[in-house]
Structures are given as structure tokens and as C-alpha cells.
Design a protein around this motif. Structure first.
Motif, PDB file in Angstrom:
ATOM      1  N   ASP A 187     -75.877  27.903  44.724  1.00 40.95           N
ATOM      2  CA  ASP A 187     -76.443  27.013  46.171  1.00 40.95           C
ATOM      3  C   ASP A 187     -74.995  26.562  46.866  1.00 40.95           C
ATOM      4  N   VAL A 188     -73.926  27.897  46.483  1.00 36.80           N
ATOM      5  CA  VAL A 188     -72.721  27.542  47.214  1.00 36.80           C
ATOM      6  C   VAL A 188     -72.791  29.040  47.604  1.00 36.80           C
ATOM      7  N   ILE A 189     -71.552  29.195  48.872  1.00 37.12           N
ATOM      8  CA  ILE A 189     -70.664  30.545  49.060  1.00 37.12           C
ATOM      9  C   ILE A 189     -69.251  30.296  48.905  1.00 37.12           C
ATOM     10  N   ILE A 190     -68.588  30.735  48.358  1.00 35.25           N
ATOM     11  CA  ILE A 190     -67.229  31.116  48.659  1.00 35.25           C
ATOM     12  C   ILE A 190     -67.113  31.845  49.523  1.00 35.25           C
ATOM     13  N   LYS A 191     -65.590  32.157  50.083  1.00 33.71           N
ATOM     14  CA  LYS A 191     -65.134  33.118  51.096  1.00 33.71           C
ATOM     15  C   LYS A 191     -63.647  32.713  51.218  1.00 33.71           C
ATOM     16  N   THR A 192     -63.120  34.133  50.824  1.00 30.87           N
ATOM     17  CA  THR A 192     -62.121  34.275  51.039  1.00 30.87           C
ATOM     18  C   THR A 192     -61.278  35.404  51.961  1.00 30.87           C
ATOM     19  N   ALA A 193     -60.067  35.456  52.308  1.00 29.31           N
ATOM     20  CA  ALA A 193     -59.233  37.028  52.865  1.00 29.31           C
ATOM     21  C   ALA A 193     -59.131  37.688  52.170  1.00 29.31           C
ATOM     22  N   ASN A 194     -59.129  38.970  52.344  1.00 28.89           N
ATOM     23  CA  ASN A 194     -59.291  40.295  50.583  1.00 28.89           C
ATOM     24  C   ASN A 194     -56.935  40.080  50.579  1.00 28.89           C
ATOM     25  N   LYS A 195     -56.981  39.313  50.312  1.00 27.94           N
ATOM     26  CA  LYS A 195     -55.601  38.982  49.230  1.00 27.94           C
ATOM     27  C   LYS A 195     -55.928  39.540  48.086  1.00 27.94           C
ATOM     28  N   PRO A 196     -54.790  40.208  47.446  1.00 20.90           N
ATOM     29  CA  PRO A 196     -55.364  40.181  46.450  1.00 20.90           C
ATOM     30  C   PRO A 196     -55.067  39.296  44.931  1.00 20.90           C
ATOM     31  N   GLN A 197     -54.629  38.615  45.344  1.00 21.00           N
ATOM     32  CA  GLN A 197     -54.204  37.377  44.374  1.00 21.00           C
ATOM     33  C   GLN A 197     -55.489  36.670  44.698  1.00 21.00           C
ATOM     34  N   TYR A 198     -56.316  36.272  45.955  1.00 21.80           N
ATOM     35  CA  TYR A 198     -57.179  35.036  45.975  1.00 21.80           C
ATOM     36  C   TYR A 198     -58.527  35.835  45.020  1.00 21.80           C
ATOM     37  N   LEU A 199     -58.793  37.394  45.705  1.00 24.03           N
ATOM     38  CA  LEU A 199     -59.704  38.060  44.535  1.00 24.03           C
ATOM     39  C   LEU A 199     -60.124  38.345  43.341  1.00 24.03           C
ATOM     40  N   ASP A 200     -57.849  37.781  42.447  1.00 24.18           N
ATOM     41  CA  ASP A 200     -58.303  37.746  40.844  1.00 24.18           C
ATOM     42  C   ASP A 200     -58.525  36.764  41.281  1.00 24.18           C
ATOM     43  N   ASP A 201     -58.441  35.655  41.961  1.00 22.65           N
ATOM     44  CA  ASP A 201     -58.598  33.720  41.513  1.00 22.65           C
ATOM     45  C   ASP A 201     -60.118  33.613  41.763  1.00 22.65           C
ATOM     46  N   VAL A 202     -61.143  33.991  42.214  1.00 22.66           N
ATOM     47  CA  VAL A 202     -62.148  34.481  42.532  1.00 22.66           C
ATOM     48  C   VAL A 202     -62.809  35.198  41.123  1.00 22.66           C
ATOM     49  N   GLU A 203     -62.518  36.622  40.965  1.00 25.28           N
ATOM     50  CA  GLU A 203     -62.997  36.484  39.643  1.00 25.28           C
ATOM     51  C   GLU A 203     -62.102  36.019  38.348  1.00 25.28           C
ATOM     52  N   LYS A 204     -61.115  35.346  38.353  1.00 25.97           N
ATOM     53  CA  LYS A 204     -61.027  34.397  37.080  1.00 25.97           C
ATOM     54  C   LYS A 204     -61.363  32.877  36.494  1.00 25.97           C
ATOM     55  N   TYR A 205     -61.811  32.513  38.036  1.00 28.30           N
ATOM     56  CA  TYR A 205     -62.772  31.411  38.235  1.00 28.30           C
ATOM     57  C   TYR A 205     -63.957  31.216  38.694  1.00 28.30           C
ATOM     58  N   ALA A 206     -64.336  31.784  39.633  1.00 26.95           N
ATOM     59  CA  ALA A 206     -65.475  31.993  40.326  1.00 26.95           C
ATOM     60  C   ALA A 206     -66.610  33.363  40.402  1.00 26.95           C
ATOM     61  N   PRO A 207     -66.380  33.544  39.037  1.00 25.24           N
ATOM     62  CA  PRO A 207     -66.956  35.078  39.082  1.00 25.24           C
ATOM     63  C   PRO A 207     -68.590  34.524  39.455  1.00 25.24           C
ATOM     64  N   ASP A 208     -68.972  33.737  38.879  1.00 32.39           N
ATOM     65  CA  ASP A 208     -70.185  33.381  38.125  1.00 32.39           C
ATOM     66  C   ASP A 208     -71.177  32.640  40.460  1.00 32.39           C
ATOM     67  N   ILE A 209     -69.861  32.211  41.076  1.00 35.81           N
ATOM     68  CA  ILE A 209     -70.439  31.999  42.830  1.00 35.81           C
ATOM     69  C   ILE A 209     -70.864  32.678  43.528  1.00 35.81           C
ATOM     70  N   PRO A 210     -71.492  33.292  44.290  1.00 34.58           N
ATOM     71  CA  PRO A 210     -72.057  33.462  45.539  1.00 34.58           C
ATOM     72  C   PRO A 210     -70.200  34.179  45.929  1.00 34.58           C
ATOM     73  N   PHE A 211     -69.762  35.352  46.601  1.00 32.42           N
ATOM     74  CA  PHE A 211     -68.298  35.020  47.586  1.00 32.42           C
ATOM     75  C   PHE A 211     -68.853  36.384  48.114  1.00 32.42           C
ATOM     76  N   MET A 212     -68.335  35.771  49.150  1.00 33.54           N
ATOM     77  CA  MET A 212     -68.162  36.801  50.621  1.00 33.54           C
ATOM     78  C   MET A 212     -66.588  37.067  51.207  1.00 33.54           C
TER      79      MET A 212
END
Length: 276
Positions: free
Chosen positions: A139-164
Motif C-alpha cells: 500500500d506504500v511507495i517509497i522514493k529516493t534519488a539515485n545516490k548509492p547510499q540511498y539505494l543501499d538503504d532501500v536494499e537493506k531495509y525495504a527490499p519488499d516495499i515498492p520503490f521509485m
């Protein structure tokens, strides 16, 4: 909620920027989120900031003086103090609307709208944990810019949540994101000229062929910051909705973020660009 099924049924989904606000209803408030539901928003975008003791509240960082008449960040105050802050209306007059916790907003919007949590990168672990505890991974979309640390955090903490992710003028990370352990669903695009690669039908068709969606902004938060080559809410309201919202719909964008949910929705439905 099934985002892709919603797109198949409606063709274009409408995103309420910080809810629907105006008059005495402040943006990023529970009242604004209720108004967004009443206006027919498919997605509600909201901003998150944390208190001194790590509680998550709905607030756009850097806008404290405008929205709360506060000269510093809520990060400097404990939650017991923050929860008593009141929001200001369009005339910068204090209202009876208190700042909301993220959990309160998510709980209300669950089953009514998809929620886009902006500023996810500021508190990725806590936000992901809350979304998962509420059972809102779909039910949620998370979104970040394409910074390596941001993408690493998405992969670490939220790989199961829809991401843009976000791309300005050109998307250089699509293929890379397809290979990461991220629930990558698409890209928010920003462009100042119609000729930008991310504004082309070729790009949008490519994204669709890969099963991804494209988000565009018709909002105007600063007229000097051009987000969609002038095809925006201002031109739609003041000049011609065909040039504003119609152009974005015809180009093939899947999500349109707007501050004018109801007139945008009725225009798109009346012109056959969106199913009711």
C-alpha cells in the motif's frame, strides 16, 4: 492494494501532493488527507520527519516556519512536544489542526489510497519497520534519488516495499535498478523541455515494456523550478487543461502528481483519457 491493477483499470492514477489543502486546511495534515480521499485521489504523497527521540511525524523538512511558524526543525524537540504543534493555514494563521504522526496517517489511508512516503531516505529503517508492522507493504511507495547510499538503504531495509527513483532529463540507472534486490516499480521524471529523453514516448514505451511505470509532476511549488516543461497545474487552470494535464496524459505517463485532484480528475474523465 494492487497498484498495477489500479493502473490497468484507470490508465492514469492521480497523486495528491501533500493531500488536498487550502483555506483553513493545511497541507500534510489529517484534514488534507481526508480531503484527498473525498476528491478521488488514488495516491497521497506525504513528507516525513523525525522528532528528537526518533518518532515519525508528517512534516516537510525545511518548511517548519511556513507550516508550523517554527524557526528550527522538529528534530530538536521530543515527540511529547512535537505532537502539540499546530499547523498554519494558507494565510499563515494557526489552526486547530495538530501535526500528525506517520502511523496515524498510514492507518487512516490504508485501504483508501496508496501512500507515497517522501523523504524516505532520512529514516529508512524506522519507516520500513512501521510499514511492515502495519502490513502495508503493498500500500506504500517509497522514493529516493539515485545516490548509492540511498539505494543501499532501500536494499537493506525495504527490499519488499515498492520503490521509485527520480531522474532529471535522462534516466541512466534503469538497467542497474532492474538487477538490484529492490522492488523497483518505476521512475519519477523531471524535465524542463519537451525534448528531454525522459519525456519521450520512446522512453515511456520502454519502461512499460519492462513492466515499469512513470510518474510526472504537474505541481508548481516554485515557478522557477520547471518540473514538466510548463505542462502543469497553473497552465491547466489558467490557460488550457489540454496543454496542462492533457499533454501529460497523451504522452503516456502513468501517475500525475497534482495539487488540483478534483478538476484534474474530472477533466481526464470527461475527455476519455481515464476510466472513472
Amino acid at each position: 492494494m494492487d497498484l498495477m491493477q489500479m493502473i490497468r483499470e484507470k490508465r492514469i492514477l492521480l497523486v495528491a501532493h501533500r493531500g488536498v489543502c487550502g483555506a483553513n486546511i493545511p497541507c500534510n495534515s489529517m484534514a488534507a488527507f481526508r480531503a484527498a480521499v473525498h476528491h478521488g485521489a488514488d495516491i497521497v504523497e506525504l513528507d516525513v520527519e523525525r522528532s528528537l527521540d526518533g518518532e515519525l511525524f508528517i512534516q516537510h523538512p525545511g518548511m517548519e516556519f511556513v507550516h508550523l511558524r517554527l524557526r528550527d526543525s522538529i528534530k530538536n524537540y521530543p515527540a511529547a512536544v512535537v505532537e502539540n504543534f499546530v499547523l498554519s493555514n494558507a494565510d499563515h494563521v494557526r489552526t486547530e489542526h495538530k501535526i500528525a504522526r506517520l502511523e496515524e496517517a498510514l492507518t487512516y489511508l490504508r485501504g483508501k489510497c496508496i501512500v507515497n512516503i517522501d523523504k524516505f531516505w532520512e529514516n529508512p529503517e524506522k519507516i520500513a519497520a512501521l510499514v511492515r508492522r502495519l502490513g502495508m507493504e503493498n500500500d506504500v511507495i517509497i522514493k529516493t534519488a539515485n545516490k548509492p547510499q540511498y539505494l543501499d538503504d532501500v536494499e537493506k531495509y525495504a527490499p519488499d516495499i515498492p520503490f521509485m527513483t527520480i531522474a532529471t532529463d535522462e534516466d541512466t540507472t534503469h538497467e542497474m535498478l532492474m538487477k538490484r534486490n529492490i522492488r523497483y516499480i518505476g521512475t519519477e521524471v523531471l524535465f524542463s523541455d519537451e525534448s528531454a529523453p525522459v519525456a519521450s514516448k520512446t522512453y515511456i514505451d520502454k519502461m512499460h515494456a519492462d513492466g515499469k511505470i512513470v510518474w510526472v509532476n504537474s505541481i508548481v511549488y516554485n515557478y522557477k523550478a520547471v518540473l514538466s516543461a510548463g505542462h502543469n497545474d497553473d497552465t491547466a487552470i489558467e490557460r488550457d487543461p489540454e496543454f496542462g494535464w492533457g499533454w501529460l496524459a497523451d504522452r503516456g505517463f502513468d501517475l500525475i502528481q497534482t495539487d488540483f485532484i478534483y478538476p484534474c480528475r474530472t477533466f481526464l474523465e470527461a475527455t476519455g483519457r481515464r476510466n472513472k
